[in-house]
Design a protein around this motif. Sequence first.
Motif: not given
Length: 564
Positions: A38-44, A271-273
Motif C-alpha cells: 500500500x506504499x502508493x496509497x496508504x504510504x503516499x 503494508x508498506x516497505x
Amino acid sequence: MPMLKDPSRKYQPFPQVNLPDRQWPSRTITKPPRWLSTDLRDGNQSIIDPMDAVKKNRFFDLLLEVGVKEIEVGFPSAGATEFDFISGLVKSGRIPQDVTIQVLTQSREDLIRRSFESLEGAHAAIVHLYNAVSPAWREIVFRMTRDEVKQIAIKGAQWLVDEAAKRPGTKWQFEYSPETFSTAELDFSLEVCEAVMGVIQPTPDNPLILNLPATVEAATPNIYADQIEYFCRNLPNRQSAVISLHTHNDRGTGVAAAELGLMAGADRVEGCLFGNGERTGNCCLVTVAMNMYTQGIDPGLDFSDIDKVIETVEYCNQIPVHPRHPYGGELVFTAFSGSHQDAIKKGFEAQAARNDELWRVPYLPIDPADLGRSYEAVIRVNSQSGKGGFAWVLEQDQGLKLPKKMQADFSRHVQKMADDLGRELNAADIWDCFRQAYFIGDVPKRFRLVDYQESKAGDGTQVFSGTILVNGQEQRISGRGKGLLSTILGTMREAFGLDFEVVDYVEHALGSGVDARAAAYIECRLPDGSTSWGVGIDQDVATTSVRAILSAANGVVARMASAG
C-alpha cells in the motif's frame, strides 16, 4: 498538562475476546501470505509532500523488482493527480500479467464509478471498498444506526458488481474492509461482511477479499489475533473469502499483530516497505518477510539488495529509514560493544569452520550477506569497543590476523586514538593507528631496513649482513647465529645494545598467487620483563621476519625515549 497519576480515570483496558479454545497460540507460520503493498496509497497519504508521477513510477518499478504481485496504486477519486497516474499506468503496458493493481474507494456511487474509470483497459484489477463500522464512527462521525451503516456497505457492493459488469474485458476482484474493525463489535463486523458477500456472491475460485484492519491499534497483538480467529471461525462460506490484514502501529506492534493474525488464519498481509503509513505507520512488509526468511521460509519477496530498496524508498518518501529499523537500518548489523564484537568475530570463525550451512552467529539473526550487506560493516570501532572489534576490522580490511596477546597490546593504541578523536574509527583510522604503533611503512622510526644478505658459514652458523637507516643515516651491520631470528637479535645487541629475546612468533600468508605477501608478528621480552611487539610485512618470508625484529626494536627505542 502532566500525565495523569491515575490514567484509569481517562482510559479503559481493551476488552478481551471470548475465545477460550483459541488455536492460534500453538500454530506456526509455514508459508508466505499474499502480499499487498500500500506504499502508493496508504504510504503516499502519510508523507508531507505526496509523491509526484516520477516518484510513483519509480516506486512501482521497485515493487515489481522486489516481487510484489498485488499493488494498491492509489485513490483515484481523490483528485486528478491520482486518477491520471493510475490511468497512465494502465495504458503504459508496464503492468506484468502476473501483477494485479488495486485501487481504494469509499462507498459512494460517484467515487466507485470514478475508480472503475481509472482502470479502463486493465487486464486485472482489484477494487477495494470500505466504510467504517465501529461504535465511535457510527455514533460520533456518522450518527447512524447499525443498519444504516450496513446499508452503506451493501449499496457499495452492488455498485461494484454493476460497474464491473460494464467492463467484461477486465478480470475483476473485489475487496471489502469493515474499516476500524479492530475497535468494532465482532458480531457486527461479521454481519456486515456476510451482507457484502451476499451481494458479491463470491466462490472458492473467485473469492472476495475481506480486509480486517487494525485501523487504529488499540490492544495487544494477541487480542487482534483472537479477533481474526473468531472472525474466520464464524464467517459463513469461509472458503470463498480471502482474509487480509492491514495493521497499523499505534502501539508499536503492527508487525507482531500481522504475524499473530496469520497464525490465527489470515491469508494476506497489507503494508508498506519499512512501515510507512499514517500516524505511527503500518505493518512493515520488509520486517514480516525477513522474519519468515530467518525461520527457513521463502517469503516470495526479494530484498537481497536492501540498500537499493532503501535508497528508492527514502527518495520517494523523503523520509529516512531509521538506522535501527529491523533488517534495513544502517546500524542493525553493527556492533560497537567489545563483548558483542568478540562474540560476532568468534561466530564468523566458527561458521567458516563448520561443514553445514546453518547460520549460527551470535547477535546476528540473519547473514548480512543475504541482504547485500558486507561483513566489513558488521563491526565498527569507537571508544566502547574491545580488542576483538579492531582485530576484525584489520582482518577484513588488511588481511592481518593478530595473535590474541598482540590484540591486547594494540588495544591501548586504538583506545587512545578513539578517545583523542571522540568519534567512530573507520578502517583507514585503524590501519593508520596500526602502522604508527608498529612502525610499518613510511612512518617516522629509528631503524629502517635498506637491504640485507644471509649466508651459511663454514661451521654451519647463519651469517647476517645488511644495511639499515639509523635516524636517516646508513649503517652496515653484521652478525652470526644458529638461525635467522637469533642472528638478527645478536646483531642488534652488538650494534646498538638492544638486548631482547623472542618469546612468541606467528606468521601467515596475505593473499595467494605470485603477488602474495606474508605477515609476521613477534613478541620480544626485555631484561626487565616487559615486552615489545613487532610486525613485518613483505613478499619474502625471511624479509618479513627481519622487518618484524626491526619493528619491535623501534618500539623499544620509542618506549625508552618516552620514559627518559
